[in-house]
Design a protein around this motif. Structure first.
Motif, PDB file in Angstrom:
ATOM      1  N   MET A  14       0.864  -1.176   0.000  1.00  0.00           N
ATOM      2  CA  MET A  14       0.000   0.000   0.000  1.00  0.00           C
ATOM      3  C   MET A  14       0.900   1.224   0.000  1.00  0.00           C
ATOM      4  N   SER A  15       0.724   2.075  -0.963  1.00  0.00           N
ATOM      5  CA  SER A  15       1.509   3.296  -1.044  1.00  0.00           C
ATOM      6  C   SER A  15       1.260   4.158   0.193  1.00  0.00           C
ATOM      7  N   ARG A  16       2.267   4.885   0.617  1.00  0.00           N
ATOM      8  CA  ARG A  16       2.143   5.751   1.788  1.00  0.00           C
ATOM      9  C   ARG A  16       1.976   7.201   1.349  1.00  0.00           C
ATOM     10  N   PRO A  17       1.199   7.995   2.121  1.00  0.00           N
ATOM     11  CA  PRO A  17       1.056   9.417   1.795  1.00  0.00           C
ATOM     12  C   PRO A  17       2.422  10.108   1.841  1.00  0.00           C
ATOM     13  N   ARG A  18       2.632  11.052   0.978  1.00  0.00           N
ATOM     14  CA  ARG A  18       3.884  11.810   0.907  1.00  0.00           C
ATOM     15  C   ARG A  18       3.581  13.289   1.085  1.00  0.00           C
ATOM     16  N   GLN A  19       4.554  14.014   1.592  1.00  0.00           N
ATOM     17  CA  GLN A  19       4.401  15.458   1.729  1.00  0.00           C
ATOM     18  C   GLN A  19       5.155  16.208   0.644  1.00  0.00           C
ATOM     19  N   GLN A  20       6.132  15.546  -0.005  1.00  0.00           N
ATOM     20  CA  GLN A  20       6.913  16.165  -1.064  1.00  0.00           C
ATOM     21  C   GLN A  20       6.903  15.273  -2.294  1.00  0.00           C
ATOM     22  N   ALA A  21       6.967  15.899  -3.450  1.00  0.00           N
ATOM     23  CA  ALA A  21       7.057  15.138  -4.688  1.00  0.00           C
ATOM     24  C   ALA A  21       8.393  14.398  -4.713  1.00  0.00           C
ATOM     25  N   PRO A  22       8.410  13.163  -5.200  1.00  0.00           N
ATOM     26  CA  PRO A  22       9.640  12.367  -5.209  1.00  0.00           C
ATOM     27  C   PRO A  22      10.537  12.706  -6.396  1.00  0.00           C
ATOM     28  N   ARG A  50       3.285  10.274 -10.705  1.00  0.00           N
ATOM     29  CA  ARG A  50       3.638  11.600 -10.172  1.00  0.00           C
ATOM     30  C   ARG A  50       3.649  11.631  -8.652  1.00  0.00           C
ATOM     31  N   HIS A  51       3.148  10.567  -7.998  1.00  0.00           N
ATOM     32  CA  HIS A  51       3.120  10.538  -6.545  1.00  0.00           C
ATOM     33  C   HIS A  51       4.337   9.813  -5.969  1.00  0.00           C
ATOM     34  N   CYS A  52       4.690   8.632  -6.496  1.00  0.00           N
ATOM     35  CA  CYS A  52       5.821   7.873  -5.935  1.00  0.00           C
ATOM     36  C   CYS A  52       7.089   7.986  -6.781  1.00  0.00           C
ATOM     37  N   GLY A  53       6.959   8.394  -8.057  1.00  0.00           N
ATOM     38  CA  GLY A  53       8.122   8.571  -8.917  1.00  0.00           C
ATOM     39  C   GLY A  53       8.619   7.316  -9.604  1.00  0.00           C
ATOM     40  N   LEU A  54       7.984   6.168  -9.334  1.00  0.00           N
ATOM     41  CA  LEU A  54       8.408   4.918  -9.956  1.00  0.00           C
ATOM     42  C   LEU A  54       7.816   4.789 -11.357  1.00  0.00           C
ATOM     43  N   ILE A  72      -0.548  20.131  -6.807  1.00  0.00           N
ATOM     44  CA  ILE A  72      -0.958  19.748  -8.161  1.00  0.00           C
ATOM     45  C   ILE A  72      -2.472  19.620  -8.111  1.00  0.00           C
ATOM     46  N   ASN A  73      -3.160  20.582  -8.691  1.00  0.00           N
ATOM     47  CA  ASN A  73      -4.609  20.640  -8.567  1.00  0.00           C
ATOM     48  C   ASN A  73      -5.357  20.167  -9.806  1.00  0.00           C
ATOM     49  N   THR A  74      -4.630  19.744 -10.818  1.00  0.00           N
ATOM     50  CA  THR A  74      -5.246  19.163 -11.998  1.00  0.00           C
ATOM     51  C   THR A  74      -4.885  17.682 -12.029  1.00  0.00           C
ATOM     52  N   PRO A  75      -5.725  16.831 -12.597  1.00  0.00           N
ATOM     53  CA  PRO A  75      -5.434  15.394 -12.615  1.00  0.00           C
ATOM     54  C   PRO A  75      -4.146  15.061 -13.368  1.00  0.00           C
ATOM     55  N   VAL A  76      -3.307  14.241 -12.744  1.00  0.00           N
ATOM     56  CA  VAL A  76      -2.059  13.762 -13.343  1.00  0.00           C
ATOM     57  C   VAL A  76      -1.993  12.244 -13.178  1.00  0.00           C
ATOM     58  N   ARG A  77      -1.126  11.606 -13.969  1.00  0.00           N
ATOM     59  CA  ARG A  77      -1.000  10.151 -13.955  1.00  0.00           C
ATOM     60  C   ARG A  77      -0.413   9.659 -12.634  1.00  0.00           C
ATOM     61  N   VAL A  78      -1.060   8.648 -12.055  1.00  0.00           N
ATOM     62  CA  VAL A  78      -0.564   8.006 -10.837  1.00  0.00           C
ATOM     63  C   VAL A  78      -0.742   6.497 -10.972  1.00  0.00           C
ATOM     64  N   CYS A  79       0.058   5.738 -10.250  1.00  0.00           N
ATOM     65  CA  CYS A  79      -0.092   4.279 -10.271  1.00  0.00           C
ATOM     66  C   CYS A  79      -1.328   3.890  -9.453  1.00  0.00           C
ATOM     67  N   ASP A  80      -1.754   2.658  -9.597  1.00  0.00           N
ATOM     68  CA  ASP A  80      -2.966   2.184  -8.921  1.00  0.00           C
ATOM     69  C   ASP A  80      -2.877   2.313  -7.402  1.00  0.00           C
ATOM     70  N   ASP A  81      -1.740   1.920  -6.815  1.00  0.00           N
ATOM     71  CA  ASP A  81      -1.592   1.990  -5.357  1.00  0.00           C
ATOM     72  C   ASP A  81      -1.620   3.433  -4.858  1.00  0.00           C
ATOM     73  N   CYS A  82      -0.934   4.319  -5.557  1.00  0.00           N
ATOM     74  CA  CYS A  82      -0.917   5.725  -5.136  1.00  0.00           C
ATOM     75  C   CYS A  82      -2.290   6.364  -5.302  1.00  0.00           C
ATOM     76  N   PHE A  83      -3.034   5.974  -6.339  1.00  0.00           N
ATOM     77  CA  PHE A  83      -4.380   6.512  -6.535  1.00  0.00           C
ATOM     78  C   PHE A  83      -5.242   6.234  -5.307  1.00  0.00           C
ATOM     79  N   THR A  84      -5.204   4.993  -4.836  1.00  0.00           N
ATOM     80  CA  THR A  84      -5.981   4.616  -3.655  1.00  0.00           C
ATOM     81  C   THR A  84      -5.513   5.398  -2.430  1.00  0.00           C
ATOM     82  N   THR A  85      -4.207   5.502  -2.252  1.00  0.00           N
ATOM     83  CA  THR A  85      -3.647   6.244  -1.114  1.00  0.00           C
ATOM     84  C   THR A  85      -4.065   7.713  -1.141  1.00  0.00           C
ATOM     85  N   ILE A  86      -3.952   8.338  -2.296  1.00  0.00           N
ATOM     86  CA  ILE A  86      -4.299   9.764  -2.423  1.00  0.00           C
ATOM     87  C   ILE A  86      -5.775   9.973  -2.120  1.00  0.00           C
TER      88      ILE A  86
END
Length: 95
Positions: A14-22, A50-54, A72-86
């Motif tokens: 499960m992706s973890r919430p981040r405070q800074q872009a990776p 755009r959330h985990c950088g992988l 980032i206030n417009t939709p950007v590409r994220v992986c499935d795990d980060c989408f759920t976390t966000i």
């Protein structure tokens, strides 16, 4: 971007919430999708979350959403795990 994401970092259960872009994983360091392990080719392209950088294939990074904690206030590409976390982090359960 700042933070850290290394090529040896496997996708967490499960992706973890981040405070800074990776920092994005370098393209040359990745030959396969981080999640499904599909090999990249002319037809299977690399995409950075755009959330985990992988790096993921299109199938494993097809979702988009805003990432308010990165301003980032417009939709950007994220992986499935980060989408759920966000979505959970932002208390938006309309996944």
């Amino acid at each position: 971007m700042s933070g850290a994401a290394s090529a040896s970092t496997a996708t967490p259960a499960m992706s973890r919430p981040r405070q800074q872009a990776p920092t994005w994983q370098a393209d040359r360091e990745c030959k396969n999708c981080t999640k499904c392990k599909a090999g990249f080719s002319l037809f299977v392209r690399k995409h950075h979350c755009r959330h985990c950088g992988l790096i993921f294939c299109e199938e494993c990074s097809a979702k988009t959403c805003a990432i308010p904690q990165f301003e980032i206030n417009t939709p950007v590409r994220v992986c499935d795990d980060c989408f759920t976390t966000i979505k959970r982090t932002n208390f938006d359960f309309n996944i």
